[in-house]
Design a protein around this motif. Structure first.
Motif, PDB file in Angstrom:
ATOM      1  N   GLY A   5       0.785  -1.229   0.000  1.00 57.35           N
ATOM      2  CA  GLY A   5       0.000   0.000   0.000  1.00 57.35           C
ATOM      3  C   GLY A   5       0.819   1.283   0.000  1.00 57.35           C
ATOM      4  N   ARG A  56      -3.445   4.988 -10.493  1.00 57.25           N
ATOM      5  CA  ARG A  56      -3.634   4.140  -9.307  1.00 57.25           C
ATOM      6  C   ARG A  56      -5.059   3.611  -9.274  1.00 57.25           C
ATOM      7  NH1 ARG A  56       0.628   5.309  -5.889  1.00 57.25           N
ATOM      8  NH2 ARG A  56       1.574   7.348  -6.150  1.00 57.25           N
ATOM      9  N   ARG A  61      -8.658   2.730  -7.999  1.00 52.02           N
ATOM     10  CA  ARG A  61      -9.514   3.411  -7.026  1.00 52.02           C
ATOM     11  C   ARG A  61      -9.695   2.535  -5.802  1.00 52.02           C
ATOM     12  NH1 ARG A  61     -13.155   7.432  -7.426  1.00 52.02           N
ATOM     13  NH2 ARG A  61     -12.912   7.540  -9.666  1.00 52.02           N
ATOM     14  N   ARG A  62      -9.635   3.149  -4.642  1.00 53.61           N
ATOM     15  CA  ARG A  62      -9.889   2.391  -3.420  1.00 53.61           C
ATOM     16  C   ARG A  62     -11.298   2.686  -2.955  1.00 53.61           C
ATOM     17  NH1 ARG A  62      -4.274   2.463  -0.014  1.00 53.61           N
ATOM     18  NH2 ARG A  62      -3.052   3.277  -1.726  1.00 53.61           N
ATOM     19  N   PRO A 107      -9.374  -5.246  -2.013  1.00 53.12           N
ATOM     20  CA  PRO A 107      -8.311  -4.455  -2.650  1.00 53.12           C
ATOM     21  C   PRO A 107      -8.333  -4.675  -4.160  1.00 53.12           C
ATOM     22  CG  PRO A 107      -7.442  -5.821  -0.855  1.00 53.12           C
ATOM     23  CD  PRO A 107      -8.879  -6.205  -1.045  1.00 53.12           C
TER      24      PRO A 107
END
Lengths: 642, 260
Positions: free
Chosen positions: A357, A629, A631-632, A638
């Motif tokens: 992370g 990146r 998207r969280r 994850p």
């Protein structure tokens, strides 16, 4: 003869005087530049600088013979004429906008003091021998410093030079004087003088050096001393930086460089203890080291043909430097390369981020000189060399470089490289430093190409019709930015202008690195714009070579090929949802002569054919990457596509 | 000239040197046996201790200071004997060291001097170019990639709005250096050589431009109060350099050089 004794006595008395009186400077010059000038709405042009220049305060530069100090360095960078150590007059055709003098913090000023010390005061036999060599002649002096570097690499530096406590007092004097000088030359809006130093970590001769650069004026930087640590730990440097920021409220960053000489240690996949890297270490590294120096005199660290076999331009600035670590006390082997070059480090960063992370290697790219002559020269036709021993003279191109084991590296391996470009809203310490922090910076190998990069999801060709810079900032992110995946392929607005006083452009490429569905690191170079010529599907690259107008014996070229400007709107054709990726721009000029061919012309040299051919080069610029990146989504699994 | 010389510390120094020389010449013998005294004053001992501290990072113990003194005496004896034997002649290191010290000496005085307001005002008057606010230019430009495109546009056959390029269409109150940074040296030089005009043809490393020079503001001299520090810094470094050069000239005049 006796008259002479009188003269000497008088000279010794006077030489003991403080050499700097000096008046005060304005409040504007002393600060970080906030609220001193009118700022543009968006960064409107790149400001040019060198963040890595050594003067006679550096232990090695002095030993190599330089006798120009920080003031000459500042004058030269600002565009004034100075006289180089070896007597030639030197002036930049175009001034720089900012400068970081980065003298080594270890043994700061010590070679000058050793040189000036009465011989009998020097008890340590090694130091005394070095002192004698420094006095003997320039060659011996260079040899003494080579021994010093090797000794540092082998952890055999005499105690008197090594102990930071013993250096502190002398360093205090030097530092205070230096900071006063920087404030005096710092003129918001015109020229920015940054405080900084080089931190010379070098375990076993493996180059882990960092340039440290402060945002602040002397009121804050005067509260600390340059941090030494030739045999320390990088976390020690970050502690020092944290402590500075907490105690002064100032800001500081560090710039790793010459990863190409680190034998794989600069960008390790593992943590510092050899075990897995932890998130805390990665976070600290990313925060303290937002940019790296990708190109400089001691070679180019973008990538290596071993790592990038499908990149036909991967070998630039590699020759000589790929052989081993800094003093060539340990050879490099191919398994080390991935930890030594920028592109593979960016890839490792993606993998590490996927695992824990945090991305320790999400850095922007700059170039700088690492010149040890006090002269920040990166133009091939006026290159003043790595150190005073190779300022322009007939034998410098073919001379073996007498560092360390004295093998394998020759004068012509040095690059007249590079400069840092910062997209800022004005020329102040705060604006340029902040551009470094947000990675809106790029590297060139010397020429001043103007490179813009924006990434977003809804850019199109029509954006070029309007105010595309405004569109770039309002609907996308500039170089150095993060883009969060929204399920659409990212589109890039890329613009490259040639150096108006330099060569035309050959092509603009986007280098993409990503982690594939199997977790494997991948890279690909896309040609996205080039001067008009047909595609050639048969060749490795679809775009054929631009041609070659270089007259080898005259060291000339013609701008009859190539383009003044190249632009592209490019959408990644290989985008996959959820993929972690970075994209950076590489701009290539048409072939031009390197400094070696200018030397050959000037001094009438006959060089071996392979040396001549190796010195017809394509200068380049590297933008900082944009990262895509996943998207969280809170509560979601994850977004890792295994 | 004489009055200036009397005030000049360098002249003082040269005179002092000459006086020492004269005194020693009057003694008839180059090395007087009476001179064979080596006195080590308290100040010199303190210097030895300081030198030790600077090199070793701590003050010497008594025993170490004794050793320093012994070593100093030994070096001094050998040094004087070496001078008597003329061993300093022809040694390139000695030569270079002494000439460097002479240079430093000539410049040293000025490094610590505090120049008066009058000195600085005069310096500013004498070097207007270094401290002035340079000229400022306001212009707009249209870019054409080729000479043909420019000619067509002028003749009404081509697109008068020019070719797209990532250059500013207008620059306002820009200095010469700013113009050079954006458009290159060739372009900047032409703008600087131009009177206010519209539709001027200007070339750059990028190609061809039609330029309207809207405004040109002549440079101005800034008052000393605004830039005192800058003037002082410049005075200091220039004066030190000039002094070194002048010291050399003065000394040099006393020699006749014959090069075979």
């Amino acid at each position: 003869m006796d008259y002479r004794i009188g003269v000497i006595a008088g000279a010794l008395v006077l030489a003991g005087c403080d050499l700097f009186g000096g008046g005060g400077v304005s409040e504007e010059q002393r600060g970080d530049g906030t609220d001193t000038i009118e700022l543009a709405e968006f960064p409107d042009r790149p400001y040019w600088g060198d963040t890595h220049l050594h003067t006679d305060v550096s232990v090695d530069a002095f030993g190599f013979g330089v006798r120009l100090g920080p003031e000459d360095a500042l004058k030269f960078a600002r565009g004034e004429e100075v006289t180089a150590t070896t007597g030639m007059s030197a002036q930049l055709d175009r001034p720089l906008d900012f400068l970081v003098i980065a003298d080594h913090s270890d043994a700061m000023g010590a070679t000058r003091r050793l040189y000036d010390a009465p011989r009998m005061m020097v008890r340590d036999p090694t130091l005394r021998r070095w002192r004698d060599m420094m006095h003997e002649n320039p060659d011996q002096s260079t040899r003494a410093v080579a021994e010093l570097i090797t000794a540092a690499a082998n952890d055999e530096i005499p105690e008197a030079l090594r102990d930071p406590e013993r250096q502190a007092k002398a360093t205090r004097e030097l530092w205070d004087r230096h900071l006063g000088l920087l404030d005096r030359y710092n003129e918001p809006g015109t020229f920015t003088a940054f405080a900084g130093f080089e931190w010379t970590l070098m375990p076993g001769g493996n180059n882990l050096h960092r340039v440290v650069m402060f945002r602040d004026g002397s009121a804050k930087t005067g509260q600390v001393l340059p941090y030494p640590g030739i045999d320390g730990e990088v976390t020690g440097l970050w502690d020092y930086m944290d402590s500075y920021e907490q105690s002064t409220g100032g800001k500081v960053l560090a710039i790793p460089h010459n990863s190409n000489l680190s034998n794989g240690m600069m960008f390790e996949f593992s943590g510092p203890d050899g075990g897995p890297m932890d998130a805390d270490y990665a976070r600290r590294r990313a925060r303290h080291e937002p940019v790296v120096e990708v190109t400089q005199i001691k070679g180019d660290s973008e990538t290596h043909p071993f790592l990038s076999p499908n990149d036909e331009y991967a070998s630039f600035g590699v020759a000589g430097w790929e052989l081993g670590n800094l003093p060539l006390t340990a050879k490099s082997t191919p398994d080390m390369f991935a930890g030594s070059y920028i592109r593979s480090a960016l890839l490792r960063g993606l993998t590490l981020e996927q695992q824990m992370g945090e991305n320790p290697y999400a850095f922007g790219l700059i170039g700088s000189t690492d010149s040890h002559t006090s002269l920040a020269t990166a133009d091939d036709d006026q290159f003043f060399g790595k150190h005073t021993g190779n300022e322009p003279r007939a034998d410098r191109a073919m001379a073996a470089q007498n560092l360390g084991t004295r093998q394998g590296r020759f004068g012509w391996h040095y690059l007249a490289s590079g400069y840092a470009a910062a997209w800022a809203r004005g020329n102040t310490r705060a604006e340029i430093f902040d551009a470094f922090m947000r990675r809106e910076v790029y590297a060139t190998t010397g020429p001043r190409m103007v490179v813009r990069l924006f990434a977003g999801f809804d850019f199109g060709e029509s954006d070029w019709e309007g105010d595309w810079v405004r569109a770039g900032y309002s609907r996308g992110v500039p170089m150095g930015g993060d883009l969060v995946d929204d399920g659409r392929a990212p589109t890039f607005l890329v613009s490259a202008l040639k150096d108006p006083d330099g060569a035309n452009l050959d092509r603009v490429q986007i280098v993409k690195g990503w982690v594939d569905a199997n977790g494997a690191e991948q890279e690909k170079v896309f040609d996205v714009a080039w001067s008009a010529r047909p595609m050639d599907a048969a060749s490795n690259s679809p775009v054929p070579p631009v041609g070659d107008t270089v007259n080898r014996s005259e060291a000339t070229y013609e701008n009859s090929i190539g383009a003044a400007q190249l632009r592209a709107t490019w959408t990644d054709p290989e985008y996959r949802r959820g993929q972690r990726a970075f994209y950076y721009v590489r701009v290539l000029e048409i072939p031009t002569p390197s400094w070696v061919l200018y030397d050959a012309k000037r001094f009438g040299l006959t060089l071996p054919k392979e040396v001549v051919e190796a010195n017809v080069i394509q200068q380049r610029a590297y933008s900082s990457p944009v990262w895509l990146r996943p998207r969280r989504i809170p509560g979601d699994a994850p977004p890792i596509m295994q | 000239m004489m009055r200036r010389l009397l005030r000049d510390p360098l002249a003082h120094f040269l005179v002092a040197g000459a006086a020492i020389w004269a005194a020693l010449s009057l003694a008839d013998e180059p090395v007087d046996p009476a001179e064979r005294t080596i006195a080590l004053t308290k100040e010199e001992q303190a210097n030895l201790a300081l030198g030790f501290e600077r090199t070793m990072g701590r003050p010497p113990t008594d025993a170490e200071l004794d050793a320093q003194i012994e070593s100093w005496v030994r070096e001094e004896v050998l040094y004087r004997e070496a001078l008597r034997l003329g061993l300093d002649a022809g040694d390139p290191v000695v030569r270079r060291r002494l000439s460097t010290k002479m240079d430093d000496l000539a410049g040293a005085e000025v490094e610590t001097a505090r120049p008066s307001e009058e000195t600085l005002a005069a310096w500013l008057r004498e070097h207007p170019g270094r401290f002035g606010e340079g000229e400022r230019f306001t212009f707009s430009q249209t870019y054409f990639r080729s000479e043909d495109a420019l000619r067509d546009a002028l003749g009404g056959a081509g697109d008068a709005s020019g070719d797209a390029i990532s250059l500013p269409e207008r620059m306002s109150d820009a200095s010469y250096d700013e113009i050079m940074a954006v458009f290159g040296s060739q372009f900047a030089a032409q703008i600087a050589g131009m009177q206010q005009t519209s539709g001027a043809q200007v070339t750059s490393g990028y190609g061809y431009h039609l330029v309207d020079l809207e405004k040109r503001v002549e440079g101005r001299q800034r008052p000393l109060s605004e830039i005192r520090d800058k003037v002082e810094a410049d005075w200091r470094s220039s004066t030190a350099a000039a002094r070194r050069a002048r010291a050399f000239e003065l000394l040099r005049e006393a020699y006749r050089i014959e090069v075979e």
